[in-house]
Design an enzyme around this catalytic site. Sequence first.
Site, short mmCIF file in Angstrom:
data_model
loop_
_atom_site.label_atom_id
_atom_site.label_comp_id
_atom_site.label_asym_id
_atom_site.label_seq_id
_atom_site.Cartn_x
_atom_site.Cartn_y
_atom_site.Cartn_z
CG ASN A 7 -9.73 -13.26 -3.15
OD1 ASN A 7 -10.56 -12.62 -4.26
ND2 ASN A 7 -8.57 -12.45 -2.99
NE ARG A 90 -10.59 -8.13 -2.24
CZ ARG A 90 -9.35 -8.41 -1.83
NH1 ARG A 90 -8.51 -9.33 -1.64
NH2 ARG A 90 -8.80 -6.75 -2.57
CG HIS A 179 -5.84 -1.70 -1.42
ND1 HIS A 179 -4.75 -1.16 -1.71
CD2 HIS A 179 -5.54 -3.49 -1.98
CE1 HIS A 179 -4.04 -1.83 -2.65
NE2 HIS A 179 -4.41 -2.97 -2.66
CD GLU A 382 -8.04 -6.68 1.68
OE1 GLU A 382 -7.00 -7.52 1.89
OE2 GLU A 382 -8.32 -6.21 0.79
#
Length: 396
Positions: A7, A90, A179, A382
């Site tokens: 990420n 991500r 999200h 996540e």
Amino acid sequence: MKILIINAGSSSLKYQLIDIQDESVIAKGLVERIGIAGSKLTHKYGDKSFELSVPMKDHTEAMGHVLDALMDKEHGVIESIAEIGAVGHRVLHGGEKITQSTVIDDYVMDVIEEYIPLGPLHNPANLMGIRACKAVMPYTPMVAVFDTAFHQTMPPKAYLYGIPRKYYTNLGIRRYGFHGTSHRYIAGEITKKLNREHSKVVICHLGNGSSLSACIDGKCADTSMGLTPLEGVLMGTRSGSLDPAVVQFISERENMTATQVVNMLNKQSGLLALSERSSDMRDVYSGAEEGDEKCRETLDVWAYGVKKYVGAYAAAMGGLDAIVFTAGIGENDWRSRASVCEGLEFLGVELDDAKNKALRGKEGLISSDTSKVQVWVIPTNEELAIARDTLALTTK
Ligand code: AMP
């Protein structure tokens, strides 16, 4: 198989190495201040951790240090890069072109680049993260998992704004939602729990950033964030929805540019601004307990706003089978959950107070046995959702 989750932010890089067999986290860490003085890597494995402070001029150097940490003789958890079967990235914005997780190729890189205007902070950083990984592990398959993808099932009635159509057609201005990886993970989990063919669920992702989604049969029908994550409910430092004329009004009165006003709405508003104390929900509660009227009022504004979305989504879906609370506030704070659900009895929502109070940071049903609507707390994950997608797409 081990999967590395990345990420990447503009000056940071978070990572997790996941053993996909048992879905456990082998190691995780964070690189901060990439490209600026004071670069630092914090690496955690098991109950141990170590820090490395060395200059890292860009994301490629940072990735090199991440791999070194993972393979370190003393602290390492793998012996060679070959043990990492795939990397899952991500990515913030895939616009209307990317509707699901996808193996990264030149087209995907081009789409991430194309949507930089809609994700000006994140998409360039996400690209840097992907390029850095490709540079240090060129033969490892990579997958991109987009924050916007889950919300792409919204119908036009939910995503169109009432402004001249040319702004949608020419500039792509519409509701996208964010999200998405969290909402999708929770939608999957609650669908398994409800174990019925058709379901109407409101997911409340309530953290520092907050968003709600209305999910019909596990698919997104509407969501509270919009073109950017500024729209929707009151958040830690974001205002959430307001009359757009406020921007012009403040801009003229305070001699600020529109960019400065929007910056203020993103970074100096929300809980922080109304409580004049903190963006952290725990501090706002402490303030209210000490008798600070502004904090008490802030909590009212927050809960009232979230409750209105739950009601609006129940009306939009024509019913409600379950509400799920997740993220920092949703998973940990029984008071916030209680204040959102209070007054929703007419919809068939009935909390079990003891269960709600007892539940913190773990999964559980908090509605009463007689409640028509099930109310759940489900911790979001996540990284695991990204790892599962990465496995599915790279072992096809
Ligand atoms: P997140 O962005 O998901 O990490 O969530 C951060 C938010 O969760 C902050 O506002 C925290 O104050 C809030 N939070 C975490 N733990 C608690 C708790 N026990 N009670 C109230 N709020 C909490």
